[in-house]
Design an enzyme around this catalytic site. Structure first.
Site, mmCIF file in Angstrom:
data_model
loop_
_atom_site.group_PDB
_atom_site.id
_atom_site.type_symbol
_atom_site.label_atom_id
_atom_site.label_comp_id
_atom_site.label_asym_id
_atom_site.label_seq_id
_atom_site.Cartn_x
_atom_site.Cartn_y
_atom_site.Cartn_z
ATOM 1 C CG ASN A 9 1.156 0.841 0.541
ATOM 2 O OD1 ASN A 9 0.864 1.947 0.078
ATOM 3 N ND2 ASN A 9 1.310 0.622 1.835
ATOM 4 N NE ARG A 93 -2.436 2.180 3.092
ATOM 5 C CZ ARG A 93 -1.592 2.610 4.012
ATOM 6 N NH1 ARG A 93 -0.322 2.314 3.933
ATOM 7 N NH2 ARG A 93 -2.029 3.325 5.020
ATOM 8 C CG HIS A 181 -3.431 4.645 9.774
ATOM 9 N ND1 HIS A 181 -3.121 5.642 10.681
ATOM 10 C CD2 HIS A 181 -2.411 4.601 8.912
ATOM 11 C CE1 HIS A 181 -1.959 6.176 10.355
ATOM 12 N NE2 HIS A 181 -1.498 5.556 9.279
ATOM 13 N NE ARG A 241 1.497 12.169 7.348
ATOM 14 C CZ ARG A 241 0.885 10.998 7.222
ATOM 15 N NH1 ARG A 241 -0.412 10.911 7.432
ATOM 16 N NH2 ARG A 241 1.558 9.918 6.909
ATOM 17 C CD GLU A 379 -1.205 -0.743 6.875
ATOM 18 O OE1 GLU A 379 0.040 -0.884 6.916
ATOM 19 O OE2 GLU A 379 -1.744 0.362 6.873
#
Ligand code: AMP
Length: 397
Positions: A9, A93, A181, A241, A379
């Site tokens: 990732n 990812r 996500h 963000r 993940e």
């Protein structure tokens, strides 16, 4: 020789990786590591499954080291420490699969070229994901690589959840809601199916609350709606963000404040959210430790907006049977969970304060009309499963 697969990732300032052994019942976690501080002072720490440190290395004069150079170092280190294991596949990812990819895909030059066209849609993530793929191609040209997308889980959302109210031609060009996500939500849906199969068939909202934050409305383990849209800027307040804002703000910044597009991009992605509101930190733990009233205001806004968006997704689902918290804040922060759940008490959602305090798997009270769970996300496991399935490795043990 034992077969293994690696998962990567690659982000802007960090590269996370994990190693899985191919066991009879599927990929089994063997080791994981993280290289942080790329561009400043890189440091690599990797641990085996028991938590024992395998490597802890910092680079002198590391500010100039590129992702490619550091990836080569990780690759060389991993190669020297495989101890009778052979890496037979590598899963990445990849944030954006556009409207095109509804599932993980084996990488070749044609796929890579298509994925590059999605880079403007995720400028802070996609270029780093793809650079890592190219770097591995150069280091190990024969190693099969797989892209696992954050958007894929949302690919089959209903039309209303994907369409922005813009002229149709723009939608057809790809200016639409995608959702992100997805690897985390797919893992949560699978895990919920194992630990609470009845709830997994119902109406569930999963709250992935980390540095990036979003919600996903699921029914029967499928995504029906989500708070992130065209980009990973949309929806909830995040670490740095802004989440959803009136698009008129962007127009104002451009036309009245004379900001350049790249300056607005930096403001919205890197200087807003918890950091922007508090003026202190993007890190929820640091905000809890501060007695500055702006820290409390940022936390309050984070929880208010999360509860408000839960309300919107309840409308998409037509009710709610379960709420699942996950990721750094969702898994570890009883206060944030309590603040969100208090705002949802109107629908008969009742927390068990003691269970919430110890991050128990089930944190709702027996009388609660909505089950509230904490499920640690994984993940990497999802990437490993997709890599094994995409490469057909499950038939070759
Ligand atoms: P992630 O992006 O999933 O790694 O989550 C990072 C966020 O989780 C940061 O805001 C951290 O401050 C927050 N976090 C991690 N551990 C805790 C904790 N024990 N309590 C509160 N927040 C935490």
């Amino acid at each position: 020789m034992t077969r293994a697969i690696a998962c990567l990732n690659a982000g802007s300032s960090s590269i996370k990786f994990a190693l899985f052994i191919l066991a009879a019942d599927g990929p089994r976690h063997a080791a994981a590591g993280k290289l942080e501080g790329i561009g400043v002072s890189p440091r690599l720490v990797a641990r085996d499954i028991s938590g024992a440190i395998l490597i802890d290395r910092a680079w002198d004069h590391g500010a100039d080291l590129t992702h490619e150079v550091l990836l080569r170092d990780i690759f060389e280190w991993a190669g020297a420490h495989l101890e009778g294991r052979e890496i037979v596949g590598l899963g990445h990812r990849v944030v954006h699969g556009g409207g095109r990819f509804s599932a993980a895909v084996r990488l070749d030059d044609q796929v890579l070229t298509t994925l590059e066209t999605f880079s403007p849609l995720a400028p802070l993530h996609q270029p780093h994901n793809l650079a890592a793929i190219r770097a591995i191609q150069a280091l190990a040209p024969d190693l099969p690589q797989v892209a696992c997308f954050d958007t894929a889980f949302h690919h089959d959302m209903p039309e209303s959840a994907t369409r922005l109210a813009l002229p149709r031609a723009l939608h057809d060009e790809g200016i639409r809601r995608y959702g992100f996500h997805g690897l985390s939500y797919e893992y949560i849906a699978r895990r919920l199916g194992e630990i609470d199969p009845d709830l997994a068939t119902g109406r569930v909202i999963a709250a992935h609350l980390g540095n990036g934050a979003s919600l996903c409305a699921m029914r029967g383990g499928k995504s029906l709606d989500t708070t992130m849209g065209f980009t990973a800027l949309d929806g909830l307040v995040m670490g740095t963000r802004c989440g959803s804002i009136d698009p008129g703000v962007v127009l104002y910044l451009l036309s009245q404040r004379g900001m350049r597009p790249d300056e607005v991009e930096r403001l919205l992605y890197a200087e807003s959210g918890l950091l922007g509101v508090s003026g202190l930190s993007s890190d929820m733990r640091a905000l809890h430790q501060s007695d500055d009233p702006r820290a409390a205001e940022a936390i309050d806004l984070f929880t208010w907006r999360a509860a408000r968006e839960v309300g919107a997704l309840i409308a998409s689902l037509g009710g709610l049977d379960g709420l699942v918290f996950t990721a750094g804040i969702g898994e570890n922060d009883p206060l944030v969970r309590a603040m969100i759940c208090e705002r949802l008490a109107w629908m008969g959602l009742v927390l068990d304060p003691e269970a919430n305090q110890r991050n128990a798997p089930l944190i709702s009270a027996p009388a609660s009309k909505v089950a509230v769970r904490v499920i640690p996300t994984d993940e990497e496991s999802m990437i490993a499963i997709h890599t094994v399935n995409t490469l057909g490795l499950n038939n070759q043990r």
